[in-house]
Scaffold this motif. Structure first.
Motif, PDB file in Angstrom:
ATOM      1  N   SER A   1     -48.429  19.838  63.734  1.00 38.92           N
ATOM      2  CA  SER A   1     -47.321  20.680  63.782  1.00 38.92           C
ATOM      3  C   SER A   1     -47.497  21.035  65.427  1.00 38.92           C
ATOM      4  N   THR A   2     -46.322  21.532  65.802  1.00 39.33           N
ATOM      5  CA  THR A   2     -45.800  22.126  67.292  1.00 39.33           C
ATOM      6  C   THR A   2     -46.493  23.494  67.611  1.00 39.33           C
ATOM      7  N   LYS A   3     -46.937  24.012  66.373  1.00 33.85           N
ATOM      8  CA  LYS A   3     -47.589  25.481  66.535  1.00 33.85           C
ATOM      9  C   LYS A   3     -48.959  25.524  66.131  1.00 33.85           C
ATOM     10  N   ASN A   4     -49.564  26.459  66.933  1.00 34.24           N
ATOM     11  CA  ASN A   4     -51.067  26.795  66.392  1.00 34.24           C
ATOM     12  C   ASN A   4     -51.147  26.966  65.008  1.00 34.24           C
ATOM     13  N   ALA A   5     -50.382  27.900  64.399  1.00 34.56           N
ATOM     14  CA  ALA A   5     -50.623  28.334  63.203  1.00 34.56           C
ATOM     15  C   ALA A   5     -49.765  27.284  61.890  1.00 34.56           C
TER      16      ALA A   5
ATOM     17  N   PHE B   1     -47.160  25.275  48.022  1.00 31.72           N
ATOM     18  CA  PHE B   1     -47.221  24.534  49.459  1.00 31.72           C
ATOM     19  C   PHE B   1     -48.808  24.186  49.489  1.00 31.72           C
ATOM     20  N   GLN B   2     -49.673  24.943  49.451  1.00 27.98           N
ATOM     21  CA  GLN B   2     -51.035  24.170  49.427  1.00 27.98           C
ATOM     22  C   GLN B   2     -51.440  23.072  48.788  1.00 27.98           C
TER      23      GLN B   2
ATOM     24  N   LEU C   1     -52.252  19.240  50.195  1.00 31.19           N
ATOM     25  CA  LEU C   1     -53.554  18.932  49.902  1.00 31.19           C
ATOM     26  C   LEU C   1     -53.538  17.639  49.141  1.00 31.19           C
ATOM     27  N   ILE C   2     -52.699  17.475  47.941  1.00 37.08           N
ATOM     28  CA  ILE C   2     -52.580  16.475  47.027  1.00 37.08           C
ATOM     29  C   ILE C   2     -51.880  15.043  47.588  1.00 37.08           C
ATOM     30  N   THR C   3     -51.032  15.466  48.304  1.00 33.11           N
ATOM     31  CA  THR C   3     -50.233  14.254  49.294  1.00 33.11           C
ATOM     32  C   THR C   3     -51.012  13.926  50.345  1.00 33.11           C
ATOM     33  N   THR C   4     -51.996  14.674  50.971  1.00 35.15           N
ATOM     34  CA  THR C   4     -52.984  14.424  52.137  1.00 35.15           C
ATOM     35  C   THR C   4     -51.921  14.747  53.462  1.00 35.15           C
ATOM     36  N   THR C   5     -50.962  15.606  53.398  1.00 39.50           N
ATOM     37  CA  THR C   5     -50.275  16.117  54.487  1.00 39.50           C
ATOM     38  C   THR C   5     -51.027  17.084  55.355  1.00 39.50           C
ATOM     39  N   GLY C   6     -51.590  18.092  54.722  1.00 37.40           N
ATOM     40  CA  GLY C   6     -52.494  18.952  55.516  1.00 37.40           C
ATOM     41  C   GLY C   6     -51.887  19.935  56.211  1.00 37.40           C
ATOM     42  N   PHE C   7     -50.595  20.106  56.074  1.00 31.94           N
ATOM     43  CA  PHE C   7     -49.900  21.413  56.666  1.00 31.94           C
ATOM     44  C   PHE C   7     -50.456  22.506  56.053  1.00 31.94           C
ATOM     45  N   VAL C   8     -50.606  23.930  56.605  1.00 36.84           N
ATOM     46  CA  VAL C   8     -51.137  24.896  56.217  1.00 36.84           C
ATOM     47  C   VAL C   8     -50.168  26.243  56.321  1.00 36.84           C
ATOM     48  N   THR C   9     -50.200  27.091  55.258  1.00 35.33           N
ATOM     49  CA  THR C   9     -49.367  28.402  55.540  1.00 35.33           C
ATOM     50  C   THR C   9     -50.293  29.519  55.122  1.00 35.33           C
ATOM     51  N   ASP C  10     -51.562  29.356  54.830  1.00 41.85           N
ATOM     52  CA  ASP C  10     -52.528  30.413  54.437  1.00 41.85           C
ATOM     53  C   ASP C  10     -54.185  29.766  54.426  1.00 41.85           C
ATOM     54  N   ASP C  11     -54.997  30.691  54.632  1.00 43.54           N
ATOM     55  CA  ASP C  11     -56.428  30.114  54.582  1.00 43.54           C
ATOM     56  C   ASP C  11     -56.921  30.313  53.026  1.00 43.54           C
TER      57      ASP C  11
END
Length: 472
Positions: free
Chosen positions: A212-216, A296-297, A301-311
């Motif tokens: 991502s281009t963002k830290n979060a 989203f999570q 994770l299943i598609t191995t993308t790895g984006f996150v919106t939450d911990d």
């Protein structure tokens, strides 16, 4: 190798343009592109007169060397710009991009030059469907046969073909890939991202990469439209691209009878409901927000993308454990996802279930049927061996990282996520952490595991066997 160097250099040019548009120093990218193009042309024309016949052995060797070449030339912009000074860091970030893992050593992503961030996203897009597939489409124009390369790049058990000619298959897969990338970019732009951010996230979504281009990461965009759009396109990117093609041409029967697609969809739905219930019961997010975070999570994770919106580790050990187990699922064969792949899980579980029947009726012939077709013993044996080697590699890798001084949870999480090409994990490499704290030795080990996972073990490990190098 020469053709590949040339392509890498050409694909750096858009990042050079981005640097120039934003008034940044474009010299590191421009010099890197020039080096790649020049050396590529020298290599290609120096050896063009030699025998171009590519057999299976050469195919596997070229694929393995291709990823080494891409990593070496891909990290040049990071080193020349001095934004990443350590060789181990540059190797890790580049390999993570090309293998679409999405693990990063950057502590402040938003402080990076935009041109360099765009190249970082491009490395994932290049690795998403496989630079070799693109090369297969181009090699016939150069008088080089490419079918063995496609076999080496896609060693999974699926036998579906979009078109009998391998070059046409590669071209059509790339048309779909480019088209879906454009649609994802448009959706993000409509949702409120800047055009620059939309392009970057479009590239890394369809690659199931997660940079991502963002830290979060995606948590920066508190937009239901953007996050649900990401869920939709991540799910598509984790689907077998041949099934997407069959759906586009109206051959829905192929989708309906796909055991892998049914298992993939069922797992997404079931796990989303489980995680949704866990988040709803341990937070005050509300129904819609809890469902959005869960869907989203799970898809990420299943598609191995790895984006996150939450911990996800804040919702208790149960949800954390479920998310850790998802690191071992992977998307569909023939998709841009990493991991073990659902077709292997389906084959293993069906064969294990039938084994009980074979024990009760030892004289009966009990065939294994996948997608309406009988699976041969050779394929079953290949899948069993793959799962055993994958598990052994996970255990060995975890032991190696532990011996380098890291706690068990972090070691297990780091190895699982790198081998599965996912990104976030557990321990000190959770969804809000990065990999900067690892030692250079640990980063090299994890980089090797990322390559192993991206090329599905056999393509790399076969090079370490003595009989691979023996004459016929």
């Amino acid at each position: 190798m020469g053709a590949l160097m040339f392509l890498i250099g050409v694909l750096m040019l858009p990042a050079v343009s981005i640097s120039w548009i934003y008034g940044e120093n474009s010299a590191p990218l421009a010099i890197s592109a020039a080096i790649s193009v020049l050396l590529g042309l020298i290599f290609f024309f120096s050896f063009a007169k030699y025998d171009q016949l590519i057999r299976k052995r050469e195919g596997y060797l070229i694929v393995a060397l291709s990823w080494v070449i891409m990593s070496l030339f891909g990290m040049l912009p990071f080193l020349l710009s001095e934004e990443i000074n350590s060789l181990s860091d540059a190797v890790f970030e580049t390999v993570s991009g090309l293998t679409t893992t999405g693990a990063s050593i950057l502590n402040d992503i938003e402080a990076m030059p935009k041109g360099l961030l765009f190249w970082r996203s491009m490395t994932q897009w290049i690795g998403g469907l496989g630079i070799i597939v693109l090369t297969v489409a181009i090699f016939p124009l150069l008088g080089i046969g490419g079918s063995e390369l496609f076999v080496a790049e896609s060693p999974g058990p699926t036998s579906d073909k979009v078109h009998p000619r391998i070059s046409e298959t590669a071209k059509r897969l790339w048309y779909i890939y480019v088209g879906l990338t454009a649609l994802a970019t448009l959706a993000y732009w409509i949702g409120g991202m800047t055009f620059y951010d939309a392009i970057n996230h479009g590239l890394t979504t369809l690659a199931t990469g997660g940079f991502s281009t963002k830290n979060a990461s995606m948590a920066f965009y508190d937009s239901a439209f953007i996050q649900y759009s990401a869920v939709f396109f991540m799910f598509l990117a984790g689907t077998n691209f041949t099934l997407i093609y069959f759906g586009m041409v109206g051959r829905f029967s192929r989708i309906v009878k796909s055991d892998e697609f049914k298992a993939y969809t069922g797992a997404v739905v079931l796990l989303t409901l489980v995680v949704f219930a866990g988040i709803l019961g341990t937070s005050d997010n509300g129904i819609e927000l809890s469902f959005r975070k869960a869907s989203f999570q799970v898809v990420s994770l299943i598609t191995t993308t790895g984006f996150v919106t939450d911990d996800y580790t804040q919702y208790g050990k149960g949800i954390t454990y479920i998310c850790f187990m998802m690191l071992f699922l992977g998307g569909s064969a023939g998709s841009t996802a990493g991991g073990i792949k659902f077709i292997r899980h389906v084959t293993f579980l069906k064969n294990s279930w039938l084994e009980f029947k074979r024990i009760v009726h030892p004289r009966a012939i009990v065939p294994l049927i996948i997608n309406g077709e009988r699976v041969t013993g050779r394929i079953i044996n290949n899948i069993m061996n793959f799962l055993l080697i994958y598990l052994s590699t996970f255990v060995g890798g975890s032991l190696a990282i532990s011996l380098l001084g890291y706690d068990l949870s972090t070691s297990l999480g780091a190895v699982a996520t790198c081998l599965g090409n996912v990104g976030p994990a557990i321990g000190e490499v959770g969804p809000v952490d990065n990999f900067a704290f690892f030692s250079p030795a640990a980063k090299y080990v994890l980089s090797f595991l990322m390559l192993l996972g991206r090329l599905e073990l056999f393509t790399i490990l076969i090079l370490f066997t003595p009989f691979f190098w023996r004459a016929n």
